[in-house]
Scaffold this motif. Structure first.
Motif: not given
Length: 196
Positions: A100-102, A84-92
């Protein structure tokens, strides 16, 4: 002006209260009701500024709290809170290395796998620095954690979280790993497990 009220520096209410007390004392001693009332007004203004600063969060304070919630959710293995803290389109990604993660699901899956694989526990934020422009808030954090993988020896990592304004909301759009222990770039990128 809003930041001055909602994130007031310590000296502002102190100055208002000090001036207010001086005017109240002077007006009371000279029996000048206007000066005394002005002093009371300044003391009340100092209290109002302190209350506003305490109870109303600026966009920067909200982003910092959200970043701390993200770190705490990893330590507690609270995956619904992390999601819930992360937005659906966040990337790392890794600084100077690949993405690394899209998206959010890949990040949460990778975090779950990493916590299990490395035995991450006792996560503490050592330092936080911030930058804010009109449309971007950047939060750089240094985090220390203990890991079973290193036999309990603490490891320090550095991260940059970028929040971008979209309308009235600030969305976490990118997380960048700056360093894992003494590894950076592609070497740090290899430390991230493949999400489940």
């Amino acid at each position: 002006m809003a930041n001055l009220l909602f994130d007031a520096p310590w000296w502002l209410p102190t100055l208002l209260a000090g001036l207010g007390i001086f005017l109240f004392w002077t007006g009371n001693r000279r029996q000048e009701s206007k000066v005394r009332n002005a002093g009371v007004g300044l003391v009340l203004a100092a209290i109002a500024v302190m209350l506003l600063s305490y109870f109303v969060d600026t966009d920067l304070e909200k982003a910092i709290k959200r970043s701390h919630t993200l770190v705490n959710s990893v330590e507690k293995r609270d995956w619904p809170t992390m999601r819930s803290t992360l937005d659906p389109t966040v990337s790392l990604g890794v600084l100077g290395g690949p993405e690394v993660y899209g998206n959010r699901d890949a990040i949460v899956g990778g975090a779950q796998h990493a916590v299990d694989q490395y035995g991450i526990r006792n996560v503490h934020i050592l330092s936080t620095s911030t930058e804010q422009s009109d449309t971007l808030i950047s939060i750089t954090m240094t985090v220390m954690s203990e890991q079973d993988f290193t036999m309990g020896r603490p490891i320090t990592t550095s991260w940059k979280l970028e929040f971008q304004r979209t309308g009235k909301q600030w969305e976490l759009v990118r997380i960048t790993c700056i360093k894992i222990a003494n590894l950076s770039g592609e070497a740090a990128g290899r430390q991230f497990p493949t999400p489940r």
